[in-house]
Design a protein around this motif. Structure first.
Motif, PDB file in Angstrom:
ATOM      1  N   GLU A   1       0.925  -1.025  -0.113  1.00  0.00           N
ATOM      2  CA  GLU A   1       0.028  -0.069  -0.036  1.00  0.00           C
ATOM      3  C   GLU A   1       0.911   1.410   0.134  1.00  0.00           C
ATOM      4  O   GLU A   1       0.739   2.245  -0.912  1.00  0.00           O
ATOM      5  CB  GLU A   1      -0.847  -0.055   1.082  1.00  0.00           C
ATOM      6  N   GLU A   2       1.914   1.236   0.647  1.00  0.00           N
ATOM      7  CA  GLU A   2       2.948   2.455   0.612  1.00  0.00           C
ATOM      8  C   GLU A   2       3.365   2.592  -0.511  1.00  0.00           C
ATOM      9  O   GLU A   2       3.641   3.788  -1.017  1.00  0.00           O
ATOM     10  CB  GLU A   2       3.970   2.164   1.825  1.00  0.00           C
ATOM     11  N   ALA A   3       3.947   1.510  -1.287  1.00  0.00           N
ATOM     12  CA  ALA A   3       4.654   1.834  -2.659  1.00  0.00           C
ATOM     13  C   ALA A   3       3.642   2.035  -3.612  1.00  0.00           C
ATOM     14  O   ALA A   3       3.887   3.027  -4.192  1.00  0.00           O
ATOM     15  CB  ALA A   3       4.830   0.042  -2.929  1.00  0.00           C
ATOM     16  N   LYS A   4       2.286   1.836  -3.522  1.00  0.00           N
ATOM     17  CA  LYS A   4       1.303   2.497  -4.491  1.00  0.00           C
ATOM     18  C   LYS A   4       1.385   3.903  -4.087  1.00  0.00           C
ATOM     19  O   LYS A   4       1.164   4.790  -4.918  1.00  0.00           O
ATOM     20  CB  LYS A   4      -0.004   1.537  -4.296  1.00  0.00           C
ATOM     21  N   TYR A   5       0.901   4.300  -2.828  1.00  0.00           N
ATOM     22  CA  TYR A   5       0.845   5.703  -2.480  1.00  0.00           C
ATOM     23  C   TYR A   5       2.011   6.483  -2.948  1.00  0.00           C
ATOM     24  O   TYR A   5       1.870   7.402  -3.537  1.00  0.00           O
ATOM     25  CB  TYR A   5       0.858   5.727  -1.081  1.00  0.00           C
ATOM     26  N   ALA A   6       3.432   6.024  -2.757  1.00  0.00           N
ATOM     27  CA  ALA A   6       4.534   6.527  -3.126  1.00  0.00           C
ATOM     28  C   ALA A   6       4.656   6.910  -4.697  1.00  0.00           C
ATOM     29  O   ALA A   6       5.048   7.906  -5.068  1.00  0.00           O
ATOM     30  CB  ALA A   6       5.730   5.967  -2.635  1.00  0.00           C
ATOM     31  N   VAL A   7       4.293   5.907  -5.348  1.00  0.00           N
ATOM     32  CA  VAL A   7       4.263   5.938  -6.799  1.00  0.00           C
ATOM     33  C   VAL A   7       3.345   6.868  -7.412  1.00  0.00           C
ATOM     34  O   VAL A   7       3.689   7.684  -8.159  1.00  0.00           O
ATOM     35  CB  VAL A   7       4.481   4.509  -7.467  1.00  0.00           C
TER      36      VAL A   7
ATOM     37  N   PRO B   1       9.973  11.016  -0.930  1.00  0.00           N
ATOM     38  CA  PRO B   1      11.618  11.068  -0.891  1.00  0.00           C
ATOM     39  C   PRO B   1      12.119   9.764  -0.953  1.00  0.00           C
ATOM     40  O   PRO B   1      13.550   9.669  -1.128  1.00  0.00           O
ATOM     41  CB  PRO B   1      11.777  11.779   0.611  1.00  0.00           C
ATOM     42  N   ARG B   2      11.518   8.569  -0.338  1.00  0.00           N
ATOM     43  CA  ARG B   2      12.178   7.408  -0.310  1.00  0.00           C
ATOM     44  C   ARG B   2      12.319   6.929  -1.847  1.00  0.00           C
ATOM     45  O   ARG B   2      13.385   6.085  -2.104  1.00  0.00           O
ATOM     46  CB  ARG B   2      11.213   6.271   0.501  1.00  0.00           C
ATOM     47  N   LEU B   3      11.380   7.131  -2.731  1.00  0.00           N
ATOM     48  CA  LEU B   3      11.578   6.697  -3.950  1.00  0.00           C
ATOM     49  C   LEU B   3      12.814   7.233  -4.741  1.00  0.00           C
ATOM     50  O   LEU B   3      13.321   6.864  -5.554  1.00  0.00           O
ATOM     51  CB  LEU B   3      10.152   6.998  -4.806  1.00  0.00           C
ATOM     52  N   ARG B   4      12.967   8.632  -4.259  1.00  0.00           N
ATOM     53  CA  ARG B   4      14.252   9.360  -4.816  1.00  0.00           C
ATOM     54  C   ARG B   4      15.450   8.802  -4.564  1.00  0.00           C
ATOM     55  O   ARG B   4      16.189   8.770  -5.455  1.00  0.00           O
ATOM     56  CB  ARG B   4      14.101  10.866  -4.420  1.00  0.00           C
TER      57      ARG B   4
ATOM     58  N   ALA C   1      16.579   7.628 -11.210  1.00  0.00           N
ATOM     59  CA  ALA C   1      16.559   7.948 -12.760  1.00  0.00           C
ATOM     60  C   ALA C   1      14.841   8.341 -12.910  1.00  0.00           C
ATOM     61  O   ALA C   1      14.831   9.410 -13.626  1.00  0.00           O
ATOM     62  CB  ALA C   1      16.835   7.064 -13.561  1.00  0.00           C
ATOM     63  N   ALA C   2      14.124   7.471 -12.280  1.00  0.00           N
ATOM     64  CA  ALA C   2      12.728   7.654 -12.724  1.00  0.00           C
ATOM     65  C   ALA C   2      12.110   8.869 -11.964  1.00  0.00           C
ATOM     66  O   ALA C   2      11.565   9.587 -12.619  1.00  0.00           O
ATOM     67  CB  ALA C   2      12.077   6.396 -12.145  1.00  0.00           C
ATOM     68  N   MET C   3      12.556   9.229 -10.735  1.00  0.00           N
ATOM     69  CA  MET C   3      12.150  10.371 -10.128  1.00  0.00           C
ATOM     70  C   MET C   3      12.886  11.722 -10.825  1.00  0.00           C
ATOM     71  O   MET C   3      12.095  12.678 -10.960  1.00  0.00           O
ATOM     72  CB  MET C   3      12.480  10.167  -8.711  1.00  0.00           C
ATOM     73  N   ARG C   4      13.972  11.553 -11.408  1.00  0.00           N
ATOM     74  CA  ARG C   4      14.618  12.672 -11.910  1.00  0.00           C
ATOM     75  C   ARG C   4      13.719  13.147 -13.176  1.00  0.00           C
ATOM     76  O   ARG C   4      13.756  14.262 -13.533  1.00  0.00           O
ATOM     77  CB  ARG C   4      15.907  12.554 -12.378  1.00  0.00           C
TER      78      ARG C   4
END
Length: 580
Positions: free
Chosen positions: A380-386, A403-406, A411-414
């Motif tokens: 659930e956290e992964a879905k919210y983050a994406v 920020p955790r995804l960054r 590359a994706a976040m950039r």
């Protein structure tokens, strides 16, 4: 390559060949009654790419006459792409095309069931209103030839590395698919639909009378509010009643109502849910849109600014899950359904070349893979983050997790951060194949200018910052949603071609309600962003399932080459389209 331009001349039509070198042939006059046979003959002997003003206006009557074409170039749709495309530049060819304002019109209204009530679309609306006759783009042969020449010149001037040629081909193929979806229709069990409505709402009431269950729940709401005459179907008046009962809300949206504790809230939410079902897909909808076992909505390719499809009637993109059991194959036929798991984040990974995100979705659910990477603790956290990353969340659960995804997927976040930064500064962004976002409007520019003047007020500066953030969120999502729409178009185009290559079934096994073109062939029957449904003869279910999977792989290769990103499908073949 050879094209054949189709346009009106006088009381009939003209067909004009255009060679690969741009040489224009002699016009062949064709009467209205003879147009289907003339196009069928050239399709069989020359297989040109047909060039016409607006696919639903020209192609719908051909399908009704039993004529299918393989390829087209939709002048209206292509004009919408090229006039905004940054890759076209600002030279004479681009200026000539962008000055042809008559081609900016919405689609003409094609022969179809009753359209939905017109409304003003926003940037991401799925439901739009088609222009009524006599609106729409020009349809004369001279106007079509002139616009085709402008488009060819603009495309020739585009940056060689752009994918505009592929985008134009995919968009035009999507226009053919949309017309064919309406012509073939989606198999629909009206009796099952009625049963579902009766189970939820009670028996069908007389016209103008609320269903039994809504009346009962409405009475409960009014009792809890101590307001016997509370107007439950009028949000402004209901808002006043809620506040009088001590429920301090700013709106009657279900999201806000859920934040409050009061015995009236639960039945009110249930009432709103049933009211939505009755209004959007109730018995009136069933009477208007389902005939002879088919539901035939009107799709609008490119109806959303990102390139996503919209609908101009029938609500094809908003069918509630509870009505899925009403989607039912004809006897001896089957529904092959497929949807792509986490399409947009997978597209983001492919665009950015983010190998860590590609690995997270390799052979498994992408969100589960993100959990395994250690970026977040739960799916659930992964879905919210994406979703927060793609839609620019700065608060709430999504904002906390971005920020955790960054750190995990830089590359994706950039890629999305850069798109947001460009949009916030007033720039435009483009999808993978070159569809560009519109430039900021006059209101946006005026607000930014006012904030930059000496003596600008704090209010001016706050407004400019807010509009800049909003535009940044729009461009952040534009590049991902638009490229996902391109992947889906390529999937549709490839699947349409593969289905056309399968043998027709004998006449005694025909699904006659699907019309003269598709009665004996497997055909696309439904599309929703990342999902397709194919109505197929039972004996061809395996072949169609393979075609669906192979087409998805081909779409990935066409856009991204040898990317390690996978686009897995949830594939099912059954009598009904309901998901497990």
């Amino acid at each position: 390559m050879r094209w054949c331009v189709v346009g009106r001349r006088g009381d009939g039509w003209s067909l004009v060949d255009v060679g690969a070198d741009g040489a224009v042939g002699t016009a062949l006059p064709v009467g209205d009654a003879d147009l289907p046979s003339a196009i069928a003959d050239r399709e069989r002997t020359r297989a040109p790419r047909w060039v016409w003003c607006d696919t639903p206006h020209v192609y719908a009557p051909l399908l009704g006459a039993g004529v299918r074409v393989a390829r087209c170039h939709d002048l209206r749709l292509v004009h919408q792409i090229l006039r905004h495309a940054a890759a076209v530049g600002a030279g004479p060819a681009a200026s000539a095309l962008r000055s042809a304002a008559e081609w900016n019109a919405p689609p003409r209204a094609a022969p179809a069931p009753p359209a939905a009530t017109p409304g003003a679309p926003t940037l991401f609306d799925d439901e739009v209103a088609a222009a009524p006759e006599p609106g729409g783009v020009p349809e004369s042969i001279d106007a079509a030839l002139a616009e085709f020449e402008r488009q060819r010149a603009a495309l020739a001037a585009a940056q060689p590395s752009s994918g505009l040629a592929r985008l134009i081909a995919a968009e035009s193929a999507g226009a053919l698919v949309a017309a064919e979806l309406t012509a073939a229709g989606l198999p629909w069990d009206a009796d099952e639909h009625d049963r579902i409505l009766a189970a939820a709402l009670g028996p069908r009431p007389p016209l103008g009378v609320k269903p039994e269950r809504m009346q009962q729940i409405g009475a409960d709401v009014r009792r809890h509010l101590d307001a016997p005459d509370a107007p439950l179907d009028s949000p402004p008046r209901l808002l006043r009643v809620l506040r009088a009962a001590g429920i301090e809300v700013a709106s009657t949206s279900r999201w806000e109502l859920r934040e409050h504790e009061h015995p009236a809230i639960a039945p009110l939410l249930e009432y709103k849910k049933l009211s939505r079902l009755l209004t959007a897909n109730g018995w009136t909808w069933l009477d208007d849109w389902v005939h002879d076992g088919r539901y035939r909505p009107v799709y609008v390719p490119g109806g959303v600014v990102t390139g996503r499809w919209a609908s101009s009637g029938g609500g094809a993109l908003q069918i509630p899950r509870m009505l899925r059991p009403a989607i039912r194959a004809d006897p001896g036929w089957v529904l092959v359904s497929a949807d792509v798991a986490q399409l947009e984040p997978r597209v983001l990974a492919a665009m950015a070349g983010d190998r860590a995100m590609a690995a997270a979705g390799s052979g498994k659910d992408l969100y589960a893979g993100i959990v395994e990477s250690g970026a977040v603790a739960t799916r659930e956290e992964a879905k919210y983050a994406v979703l927060g990353a793609m839609y620019g969340a700065t608060s709430g659960e999504g904002g906390r997790l971005v920020p955790r995804l960054r750190r995990a997927f830089p590359a994706a976040m950039r890629l999305v951060d850069d798109a947001a930064e460009r949009g916030a500064a007033g720039g435009t962004v483009s999808t993978w194949l070159g569809r560009s976002s519109p430039a900021p409007d006059a209101e946006w520019n005026a607000a930014q200018a006012a904030a930059s003047l000496p003596g600008a007020s704090a209010r001016d500066e706050a407004l400019a910052r807010r509009l800049a953030r909003e535009r940044g969120r729009f461009t952040r999502n534009f590049v991902v949603q638009g490229t996902a729409a391109e992947w889906a178009l390529c999937w549709l185009a490839e699947l349409r071609t593969r289905l056309a290559g399968l043998d027709p079934v004998p006449a005694d096994r025909a699904a006659r309600a699907s019309g003269p073109v598709f009665a004996r062939r497997p055909h696309l029957a439904f599309f929703l962003h990342d999902e397709v449904i194919v109505h197929a003869p039972l004996a061809q279910a395996d072949a169609v399932s393979s075609a669906v999977e192979e087409s998805a792989r081909a779409a990935g290769r066409l856009l991204f080459g040898s990317t390690p990103v996978e686009f897995p499908l949830d594939l099912r073949a059954s009598e009904r389209a309901e998901k497990s």
